[in-house]
Scaffold this motif. Structure first.
Motif, mmCIF file in Angstrom:
data_model
loop_
_atom_site.group_PDB
_atom_site.id
_atom_site.type_symbol
_atom_site.label_atom_id
_atom_site.label_comp_id
_atom_site.label_asym_id
_atom_site.label_seq_id
_atom_site.Cartn_x
_atom_site.Cartn_y
_atom_site.Cartn_z
ATOM 1 N N SER A 70 0.816 -1.219 0.000
ATOM 2 C CA SER A 70 0.000 0.000 0.000
ATOM 3 C C SER A 70 0.845 1.261 0.000
ATOM 4 C CB SER A 70 -0.930 0.014 1.225
ATOM 5 O OG SER A 70 -0.197 0.231 2.427
ATOM 6 N N ARG A 71 2.122 1.123 0.357
ATOM 7 C CA ARG A 71 3.030 2.271 0.387
ATOM 8 C C ARG A 71 4.026 2.251 -0.774
ATOM 9 N NH1 ARG A 71 3.931 4.510 5.493
ATOM 10 N NH2 ARG A 71 5.488 5.796 4.404
ATOM 11 N N GLY A 72 3.823 1.358 -1.741
ATOM 12 C CA GLY A 72 4.668 1.340 -2.928
ATOM 13 C C GLY A 72 5.940 0.524 -2.798
ATOM 14 N N TYR A 73 6.040 -0.299 -1.760
ATOM 15 C CA TYR A 73 7.226 -1.147 -1.566
ATOM 16 C C TYR A 73 6.898 -2.603 -1.908
ATOM 17 C CZ TYR A 73 9.861 2.439 1.004
ATOM 18 O OH TYR A 73 10.560 3.569 1.360
ATOM 19 N N SER A 74 7.905 -3.319 -2.366
ATOM 20 C CA SER A 74 7.756 -4.754 -2.588
ATOM 21 C C SER A 74 8.351 -5.502 -1.400
ATOM 22 C CB SER A 74 8.467 -5.180 -3.878
ATOM 23 O OG SER A 74 9.858 -4.907 -3.798
ATOM 24 N N THR A 75 7.939 -6.760 -1.246
ATOM 25 C CA THR A 75 8.443 -7.613 -0.170
ATOM 26 C C THR A 75 9.285 -8.728 -0.763
ATOM 27 O OG1 THR A 75 6.423 -7.206 1.101
ATOM 28 C CG2 THR A 75 7.814 -9.030 1.817
ATOM 29 N N LEU A 76 10.523 -8.832 -0.312
ATOM 30 C CA LEU A 76 11.403 -9.914 -0.721
ATOM 31 C C LEU A 76 11.371 -10.974 0.376
ATOM 32 C CD1 LEU A 76 13.521 -11.080 -2.657
ATOM 33 C CD2 LEU A 76 15.255 -9.752 -1.430
ATOM 34 N N LEU A 77 10.625 -12.046 0.134
ATOM 35 C CA LEU A 77 10.389 -13.072 1.147
ATOM 36 C C LEU A 77 11.310 -14.266 0.936
ATOM 37 C CD1 LEU A 77 8.648 -14.320 3.465
ATOM 38 C CD2 LEU A 77 7.110 -15.157 1.662
ATOM 39 N N GLN A 78 11.925 -14.731 2.009
ATOM 40 C CA GLN A 78 12.741 -15.938 1.916
ATOM 41 C C GLN A 78 12.588 -16.774 3.175
ATOM 42 O OE1 GLN A 78 17.022 -15.535 1.407
ATOM 43 N NE2 GLN A 78 17.111 -17.530 0.427
ATOM 44 N N GLY A 79 12.312 -18.060 2.982
ATOM 45 C CA GLY A 79 12.339 -19.020 4.070
ATOM 46 C C GLY A 79 13.689 -19.702 4.092
ATOM 47 N N VAL A 80 14.241 -19.903 5.271
ATOM 48 C CA VAL A 80 15.564 -20.511 5.391
ATOM 49 C C VAL A 80 15.604 -21.386 6.636
ATOM 50 C CG1 VAL A 80 16.454 -18.470 6.609
ATOM 51 C CG2 VAL A 80 18.042 -20.030 5.511
ATOM 52 N N LYS A 81 16.252 -22.532 6.548
ATOM 53 C CA LYS A 81 16.398 -23.419 7.692
ATOM 54 C C LYS A 81 17.437 -22.846 8.654
ATOM 55 C CE LYS A 81 14.962 -27.707 5.443
ATOM 56 N NZ LYS A 81 14.191 -27.000 4.416
ATOM 57 N N PRO A 82 17.272 -23.098 9.961
ATOM 58 C CA PRO A 82 18.186 -22.500 10.942
ATOM 59 C C PRO A 82 19.659 -22.759 10.641
ATOM 60 C CG PRO A 82 16.333 -23.529 12.058
ATOM 61 C CD PRO A 82 16.208 -23.889 10.606
ATOM 62 N N GLU A 83 19.980 -23.970 10.240
ATOM 63 C CA GLU A 83 21.387 -24.315 10.011
ATOM 64 C C GLU A 83 21.944 -23.711 8.720
ATOM 65 O OE1 GLU A 83 18.761 -27.836 8.794
ATOM 66 O OE2 GLU A 83 18.892 -26.367 10.425
ATOM 67 N N ASP A 84 21.047 -23.226 7.843
ATOM 68 C CA ASP A 84 21.492 -22.633 6.569
ATOM 69 C C ASP A 84 21.449 -21.109 6.597
ATOM 70 O OD1 ASP A 84 21.765 -25.194 5.544
ATOM 71 O OD2 ASP A 84 19.730 -25.218 4.711
ATOM 72 N N PHE A 85 21.227 -20.521 7.758
ATOM 73 C CA PHE A 85 20.947 -19.092 7.839
ATOM 74 C C PHE A 85 22.051 -18.237 7.214
ATOM 75 C CE2 PHE A 85 20.925 -14.959 9.908
ATOM 76 C CZ PHE A 85 19.610 -14.589 9.712
ATOM 77 N N ASP A 86 23.291 -18.481 7.595
ATOM 78 C CA ASP A 86 24.389 -17.630 7.114
ATOM 79 C C ASP A 86 24.651 -17.777 5.618
ATOM 80 O OD1 ASP A 86 24.895 -16.421 9.539
ATOM 81 O OD2 ASP A 86 26.246 -18.000 10.196
ATOM 82 N N ARG A 87 24.113 -18.842 5.019
ATOM 83 C CA ARG A 87 24.316 -19.063 3.586
ATOM 84 C C ARG A 87 23.135 -18.592 2.746
ATOM 85 N NH1 ARG A 87 25.846 -24.017 5.819
ATOM 86 N NH2 ARG A 87 24.027 -25.081 4.976
#
Length: 346
Positions: free
Chosen positions: A98-115
């Motif tokens: 509604s404010r003109g921004y897009s959402t970059l969504l990503q699901g990640v497993k806890p052990e893969d977080f830094d990658r």
């Protein structure tokens, strides 16, 4: 055929007989600066000329990419199947849109977080994050995000002072402890002796752990309660809940009350009790948590705690955008109370 040139902001301004700044205010959602007449004229010209903002030029000029990242740390592949996560994502992304921004969504497993790609290749103006894992793992994830030096909204928990001086951080959460304690008081009204708290086999969410702490604290205030058991139910799917309750009943007997970490678990618990011809709530009362409409689809309806997750997602997005405008968060901690939904199951 020759390529049609993109309509420019100046052309829209000329067509609407307004200044380029007026058009800029319109497309950047600064509508409070415009009269109704101005808004109508600009909107009409934008539609007639098929104007689209040149985001590439805008990024070069403002250093903004008009995108907010949302990281969901979850061990499950179907991370959007969780009702709490879905409600937060919906509220968050709808407000940004509604404010003109897009959402970059990503699901990640806890052990893969830094990658994860969003961590290694950051292309956002701010970040929302929902962490999971044990406390040490969640803290490491949090510290890693802090190094990115972007405004951040942390959902469902708060690492007090962990971000260090000057980091732009806002935590948005629910008072899970109070919610668990309120449900426990409802259960105590039935004077139970034997209470089972049904949870997952691996509790990796701060909110759920806090919820259970509230249940225990509330139950310990009851003089009638003699036994409190934590019953791990694997992945909390229907079969896992039935299997865990079969084992518990065989070894400890039928509980007088079952307190469940979610309405999904409560539905499975009621199904198990029915299969044993145990009436709810007369012989065993059952409570759930979250009230994402499932509590209404059961007979008896489930006594549960409403979680305002959609509103929390909206609040997190609004806080981030306000921070981008003012360079600071007005509030560093936003806490929502729960609301007891009295059903027929307890």
């Amino acid at each position: 055929m020759p390529t049609r040139k993109r309509t420019t902001l100046k052309q829209v301004a000329a067509h609407a007989r307004v200044s380029p700044m007026t058009v800029s205010n319109f497309v950047n959602d600064r509508l409070h600066l415009l009269s109704d007449t101005m808004k109508e004229r600009v909107e009409k010209s934008i539609k007639e000329l098929n104007y689209r903002r040149n985001y590439g030029a805008h990024v070069l000029r403002t250093s903004q990419v008009w995108s907010i990242g949302l990281i969901i740390v979850d061990r499950a592949d179907e991370f959007l199947s969780d009702g709490y996560t879905t409600q937060i994502v919906s509220g968050f992304s709808n407000h940004l849109n509604s404010r003109g921004y897009s959402t970059l969504l990503q699901g990640v497993k806890p052990e893969d977080f830094d990658r994860s790609n969003i961590i290694r290749n950051l292309q956002t103006d701010g970040i929302g994050v929902l962490l999971s894992g044990d406390r040490g793992m969640r803290r490491r994830q949090f510290d890693s995000i802090c190094t990115l030096q972007q405004p951040m909204v942390l959902f469902l928990e708060n690492f007090e002072g962990a971000a260090g001086e000057g980091h732009k951080l806002c935590a948005v959460k629910q008072d899970e402890f109070s919610g668990g304690a309120q449900l426990a008081q409802t259960v105590l009204n039935r004077l139970p002796e034997h209470v089972a708290i049904l949870t997952s086999g691996l509790n990796e969410w701060a909110a759920v752990n806090r919820r259970i702490e509230g249940m225990y604290a509330g139950l310990r205030k009851g003089n009638s309660v003699k036994k409190i058991f934590t019953v791990p139910c694997g992945d909390t799917n229907h079969a896992d809940v039935h299997q865990a309750l079969e084992h518990h009943v065989r070894n400890e007997g039928v509980p007088d009350a079952m307190m469940c970490i979610s309405d999904n678990v409560a539905l499975s618990a009621i199904s198990f009790l029915r299969s044993r011809c145990i009436s709810v709530p007369e012989q065993t009362c059952v409570t759930g948590f979250n009230a994402f409409r499932l509590h209404e689809m059961c007979s008896p309806t489930i006594t549960t705690m409403f979680s305002p997750a959609y509103e929390m997602g909206q609040a997190g997005a609004k806080a981030l955008l306000d921070c981008l405008d003012s360079d600071s968060f007005e509030e560093r901690l936003i806490t929502y109370p729960g609301k007891l939904i009295q059903g027929e199951s307890a």
